[in-house]
Design a protein around this motif. Structure first.
Motif, PDB file in Angstrom:
ATOM      1  N   THR A  24       1.117  -1.243  -0.152  1.00  0.00           N
ATOM      2  CA  THR A  24       0.063  -0.004   0.023  1.00  0.00           C
ATOM      3  C   THR A  24       0.746   1.309   0.030  1.00  0.00           C
ATOM      4  O   THR A  24       1.999   1.418   0.729  1.00  0.00           O
ATOM      5  CB  THR A  24      -0.850  -0.051   1.156  1.00  0.00           C
ATOM      6  N   LEU A  26       0.763   5.554   0.104  1.00  0.00           N
ATOM      7  CA  LEU A  26      -0.095   6.874   0.223  1.00  0.00           C
ATOM      8  C   LEU A  26       0.942   7.865  -0.721  1.00  0.00           C
ATOM      9  O   LEU A  26       2.118   8.070  -0.196  1.00  0.00           O
ATOM     10  CB  LEU A  26      -0.310   7.543   1.417  1.00  0.00           C
ATOM     11  N   MET A  52      -3.286   5.117  -2.694  1.00  0.00           N
ATOM     12  CA  MET A  52      -4.235   6.202  -2.341  1.00  0.00           C
ATOM     13  C   MET A  52      -3.547   7.385  -2.932  1.00  0.00           C
ATOM     14  O   MET A  52      -2.578   7.707  -2.402  1.00  0.00           O
ATOM     15  CB  MET A  52      -4.430   6.284  -0.723  1.00  0.00           C
ATOM     16  N   ASN A  54      -3.622  11.514  -3.038  1.00  0.00           N
ATOM     17  CA  ASN A  54      -4.140  12.439  -1.946  1.00  0.00           C
ATOM     18  C   ASN A  54      -4.113  14.090  -2.824  1.00  0.00           C
ATOM     19  O   ASN A  54      -3.235  14.747  -2.350  1.00  0.00           O
ATOM     20  CB  ASN A  54      -3.251  12.595  -0.761  1.00  0.00           C
ATOM     21  N   GLN A  78      -8.242  10.015  -2.350  1.00  0.00           N
ATOM     22  CA  GLN A  78      -8.633  10.623  -1.086  1.00  0.00           C
ATOM     23  C   GLN A  78      -8.230  12.278  -1.219  1.00  0.00           C
ATOM     24  O   GLN A  78      -7.155  12.671  -1.079  1.00  0.00           O
ATOM     25  CB  GLN A  78      -7.471  10.130  -0.033  1.00  0.00           C
ATOM     26  N   TYR A  83      -4.006  15.917   6.408  1.00  0.00           N
ATOM     27  CA  TYR A  83      -3.381  15.044   6.360  1.00  0.00           C
ATOM     28  C   TYR A  83      -3.547  13.766   7.620  1.00  0.00           C
ATOM     29  O   TYR A  83      -3.050  14.324   8.589  1.00  0.00           O
ATOM     30  CB  TYR A  83      -1.736  15.193   6.201  1.00  0.00           C
ATOM     31  N   GLN A  84      -3.791  12.767   7.335  1.00  0.00           N
ATOM     32  CA  GLN A  84      -4.104  11.784   8.277  1.00  0.00           C
ATOM     33  C   GLN A  84      -3.454  10.320   7.860  1.00  0.00           C
ATOM     34  O   GLN A  84      -4.233   9.696   7.571  1.00  0.00           O
ATOM     35  CB  GLN A  84      -5.377  11.552   8.635  1.00  0.00           C
ATOM     36  N   GLN A  85      -1.906  10.501   8.042  1.00  0.00           N
ATOM     37  CA  GLN A  85      -1.500   9.298   7.305  1.00  0.00           C
ATOM     38  C   GLN A  85      -1.736   7.854   8.166  1.00  0.00           C
ATOM     39  O   GLN A  85      -1.925   6.783   7.554  1.00  0.00           O
ATOM     40  CB  GLN A  85       0.134   9.676   7.434  1.00  0.00           C
ATOM     41  N   TRP A  88      -5.340   6.860   7.195  1.00  0.00           N
ATOM     42  CA  TRP A  88      -5.333   6.322   5.875  1.00  0.00           C
ATOM     43  C   TRP A  88      -4.796   5.148   5.641  1.00  0.00           C
ATOM     44  O   TRP A  88      -5.179   4.114   4.762  1.00  0.00           O
ATOM     45  CB  TRP A  88      -5.073   7.551   4.981  1.00  0.00           C
ATOM     46  N   GLN A  91      -6.570   2.263   6.786  1.00  0.00           N
ATOM     47  CA  GLN A  91      -7.702   2.001   5.913  1.00  0.00           C
ATOM     48  C   GLN A  91      -7.143   1.352   4.627  1.00  0.00           C
ATOM     49  O   GLN A  91      -7.853   0.296   4.151  1.00  0.00           O
ATOM     50  CB  GLN A  91      -8.264   3.169   5.780  1.00  0.00           C
ATOM     51  N   LEU A  92      -6.104   1.374   4.285  1.00  0.00           N
ATOM     52  CA  LEU A  92      -5.489   0.902   3.019  1.00  0.00           C
ATOM     53  C   LEU A  92      -4.962  -0.690   3.392  1.00  0.00           C
ATOM     54  O   LEU A  92      -5.344  -1.552   2.514  1.00  0.00           O
ATOM     55  CB  LEU A  92      -4.322   1.600   2.539  1.00  0.00           C
TER      56      LEU A  92
END
Length: 308
Positions: A24, A26, A52, A54, A78, A83-85, A88, A91-92
């Protein structure tokens, strides 16, 4: 916690076949590196990817769309700018569990490359019943070659071997510090079955079964390329400046240092401190601070199918 423990055991007792390994990521504006990252890790044994995006504006999102035809790659948009690393990435990992049917998940950043020991793949070092595996991460350093025309970050040959343990205050305020030489956190591979949450920039994980079989593995090394050229460095810090407008944003001391220097007009001067001369490399290698790493250069050549 009980629910997550039962989830882990249900998967462990019913799964069949070889390990399915997911990665995963981001990303935001990673056009210079994201395709290399996907190709490199597919060659290392990663089966599928969940990325994801962003709100990229540099073509990253469009490039990911084209890569879907070649790899088992899923793109999740997203657009939120708060920013909510940790949230997120958790969630991934859940997406990898449910949609990708992954047994294990590498929670990666676009500038990190996970290399298995010579003659092995990532899966050779993993077990389907692992909960959390912790791995060493190393910064790649810049040498004078990075200033030559046509230089590509994958040509970097030296990594930090024994980092300098600067204090947090020193990292933020001491103008003499070269941040590529500091100690950095390890990374983790997690079993999404039983995972409670990822923490600290994907460096730690809370898992329902961690207390029994979490382990470290020296057969995989994560090579980190946070600074590749000045343009990429400046763009990254401008983005970090935007994120830090949120007073609740959690970010490493090095980013706070660089945002401060950018606002003072000193970022290019800071970049110059990253570049080690031939004599610097000779000294730092002699005292064990850096070392030459031909394995990662060779891995880039194989996975990208081009000389570096």
């Amino acid at each position: 916690m009980l629910h997550k423990t039962l989830q882990y055991w249900a998967h462990r007792l019913t799964r069949k076949g070889p390990i399915r390994l997911a990665m995963t990521l981001l990303v935001r504006n990673e056009i210079d590196i994201i395709e290399d990252n996907i190709r490199f890790h597919a060659a290392q044994g990663v089966d599928c990817f969940a990325v994801m995006d962003n709100g990229s504006t540099d073509g990253t999102r469009e490039l990911l769309e084209t890569l879907k035809s070649e790899f088992d790659l899923h793109v999740i948009d997203q657009p939120a700018q708060n920013y909510q690393q940790a949230l997120w990435m958790t969630q991934l990992a859940e997406y990898a569990r449910t949609a990708l049917k992954a047994d294990l998940v590498i929670s990666n950043d676009a500038d990190e490359f996970w290399l298995a020991a010579e003659g092995t793949t990532l899966k050779d070092h993993l077990h389907a019943d692992d909960s959390v595996i912790t791995l060493k991460r190393r910064n790649m350093v810049l040498t004078e070659e990075c200033q030559q025309p046509g230089y590509h970050y994958s040509q970097a040959q030296y990594a930090v071997k024994n980092p300098i343990l600067y204090s947090s205050d020193t990292q933020i305020n001491d103008t003499a510090v070269s941040m590529l030489l500091v100690k950095i956190s390890p990374k983790t591979i997690v079993n999404p079955h039983g995972l409670i949450k990822l923490k600290g920039g994907n460096h730690r994980a809370k898992h329902g079964w961690r207390w029994v079989n979490a382990r470290e593995d020296s057969g995989i090394t994560v090579y980190h390329y946070p600074i590749r050229n000045y343009a990429q460095f400046e763009a990254n810090i401008i983005n970090r400046q935007r994120l830090l407008r949120d007073t609740n944003a959690r970010m490493g001391d090095h980013y706070r240092r660089w945002v401060k220097l950018y606002e003072q007009g000193l970022l290019e001067q800071e970049f110059g401190k990253f570049i080690l001369s031939a004599s610097d490399i000779e000294t730092t290698s002699r005292i064990g601070l850096t070392e030459k790493c031909p394995a990662i250069v060779n891995a880039f050549e194989r996975s990208l199918n081009r000389p570096v």
